[in-house]
Design an enzyme around this catalytic site. Structure first.
Site, mmCIF file in Angstrom:
data_model
loop_
_atom_site.group_PDB
_atom_site.id
_atom_site.type_symbol
_atom_site.label_atom_id
_atom_site.label_comp_id
_atom_site.label_asym_id
_atom_site.label_seq_id
_atom_site.Cartn_x
_atom_site.Cartn_y
_atom_site.Cartn_z
ATOM 1 N N SER A 50 3.984 5.974 -2.076
ATOM 2 C CA SER A 50 3.447 7.021 -1.207
ATOM 3 C C SER A 50 3.300 8.307 -2.028
ATOM 4 O O SER A 50 3.729 8.367 -3.178
ATOM 5 C CB SER A 50 4.406 7.260 -0.044
ATOM 6 N N ASP A 83 -0.050 4.291 -1.071
ATOM 7 C CA ASP A 83 0.209 4.198 0.371
ATOM 8 C C ASP A 83 -0.133 5.555 1.011
ATOM 9 O O ASP A 83 0.320 6.594 0.537
ATOM 10 C CB ASP A 83 1.700 3.862 0.551
ATOM 11 N N GLU A 142 -7.616 3.394 7.636
ATOM 12 C CA GLU A 142 -6.833 3.264 8.877
ATOM 13 C C GLU A 142 -7.636 3.795 10.056
ATOM 14 O O GLU A 142 -8.262 4.845 9.974
ATOM 15 C CB GLU A 142 -5.511 4.035 8.763
ATOM 16 N N GLY A 224 4.448 -0.179 9.065
ATOM 17 C CA GLY A 224 5.690 -0.034 9.837
ATOM 18 C C GLY A 224 6.240 -1.375 10.277
ATOM 19 O O GLY A 224 6.695 -1.534 11.399
ATOM 20 N N ASP A 268 9.252 -1.181 4.100
ATOM 21 C CA ASP A 268 10.010 -0.221 3.316
ATOM 22 C C ASP A 268 11.434 -0.091 3.849
ATOM 23 O O ASP A 268 12.418 -0.271 3.123
ATOM 24 C CB ASP A 268 9.295 1.151 3.341
ATOM 25 N N THR A 269 11.555 0.163 5.160
ATOM 26 C CA THR A 269 12.871 0.423 5.753
ATOM 27 C C THR A 269 13.896 -0.669 5.444
ATOM 28 O O THR A 269 15.040 -0.364 5.098
ATOM 29 C CB THR A 269 12.710 0.601 7.276
HETATM 30 ZN ZN LIG Z 1 2.239 3.220 6.693
#
Ligand SMILES: [Zn+2]
Length: 341
Positions: A50, A83, A142, A224, A268-269
């Site tokens: 990111s 990202d 997006e 997400g 990611d999380t």
């Molecule tokens: Zn994202």
């Protein structure tokens, strides 16, 4: 193997009917975890950074770590993806540095917070597509806005406020000519996605299926999409952490997405949780330690385990050797040819 375009990986994934995890990185250990998991499971892989990660690592460090990964793991097709690029400028600087894929997130204004107009999104994404395709670099766009905030990027609203409209998505793809499309179907960035196990009400899988029907040849992207497993939360809380109970996206929903055109899944999380839990454990159980390797090694191992599991669940495992890399020059020539036709 040189870094390859994301388009090639996703085209192959579509042929094979599987999904490819895109894992975020900030540092060497995370890249090593992903590459070890890729080798172990024989998976092609997307590594993404990111804006926050680029600034944390001064992005030259990150880029050269990725070159090392490509050199040390020559059997793994490997993509370096930006990202949530917030502007044409950000995408341009990533391409100049050597990213082989970029996301232009024109669903938000360049502040990374304010939802934009459709016209703005089309214009910005088109500009990036022209610039990127000339170099053989892949573009993800997006439409609709994801919930939550990640690395300072996002509306901070819940995931249901700006769902993707299927007809608008089809129009967007036609106008921009992008390679992959991130859609908003109720998922959010960060650890706190859902306050109970998501159902058909919170995660709009039927909308995803509708979008795929209108855009059968567009690679869909689920953002997400960490599953935020309870066992990883428990390790953190057992060793002094204070996470509130939370639910992520169930793996079976992601697998349903993969059956319906999802080719890239952002995670990611889950990796952050694995790393933090492993480090907390060493701090509590071995308080006499002060060599960073004493906790970074188990952290790396914990992240590798999660990544390898996701690679298997998404179906990319076993596919690393299916194809030869196509150079970015060759990709650029293909785009030029398509445009001329
Ligand atoms: Zn994202």
């Amino acid at each position: 193997m040189p870094l390859v375009s994301m388009r090639q990986l996703l085209d192959e994934a579509a042929k094979g009917g599987y999904g490819v995890g895109a894992f975020n990185v900030n540092n060497m250990e995370q890249i090593q975890s992903i590459m070890e998991a890729a080798r172990e499971t024989k998976s092609p892989v997307i590594v993404q950074a990111s804006r926050g990660a680029r600034s944390y690592s001064q992005d030259k460090f990150l880029y050269h770590l990725m070159l090392a990964a490509a050199e040390l793991y020559p059997e793994i097709p490997l993509v370096l993806h930006l990202d949530h690029g917030n502007s044409v400028e950000t995408c341009k600087s990533a391409i100049e540095l050597g990213f082989t894929s970029v996301m232009m997130d024109g669903s938000l204004m360049p502040d990374g917070k304010t939802p934009s107009s459709f016209e703005y999104n089309v214009q910005a994404t088109k500009e990036v597509v022209a610039m990127a395709h000339a170099k053989g670099v892949t573009v993800e766009g997006e439409i609709g806005c994801l919930g939550g905030i990640e690395d300072g990027h996002g509306t901070g609203l819940d995931g249901l406020s700006h769902l993707t409209d299927p007809a608008q998505a089809a129009e967007f793809v036609k106008l921009t000519g992008l390679d992959a499309l991130a859609i908003a179907i109720g998922t959010s960035h960060g650890a706190y996605k859902f306050s109970s196990k998501p159902t058909g009400e919170t995660l709009k899988m039927d909308r995803l299926i509708e979008i795929h029907k209108l855009l059968p040849n567009t690679h869909l992207v689920m953002h997400g999409s960490s599953s935020v497993p309870k066992d990883l939360q428990d390790v953190i809380n057992k060793y002094g952490g204070k996470l509130k109970p939370t639910w992520g996206v169930p793996v079976e929903e992601i697998q349903l997405g993969i059956k319906n055109g999802v080719r890239k899944i952002n995670v990611d999380t889950d990796n952050r949780l694995a790393i933090t839990g492993a480090i907390r454990k060493v701090f509590v159980e071995q308080p006499e330690q002060f060599d960073p390797r004493s906790y970074l090694k188990p952290a790396r191992e914990a992240m590798k385990k999660v990544v390898a599991l996701r690679m298997t669940q998404f179906g990319q495992a076993g596919h690393a050797g299916d194809y030869k890399p196509v150079s970015l020059d060759e990709m650029a020539a293909r785009y030029a040819q398509k445009k001329a036709a």
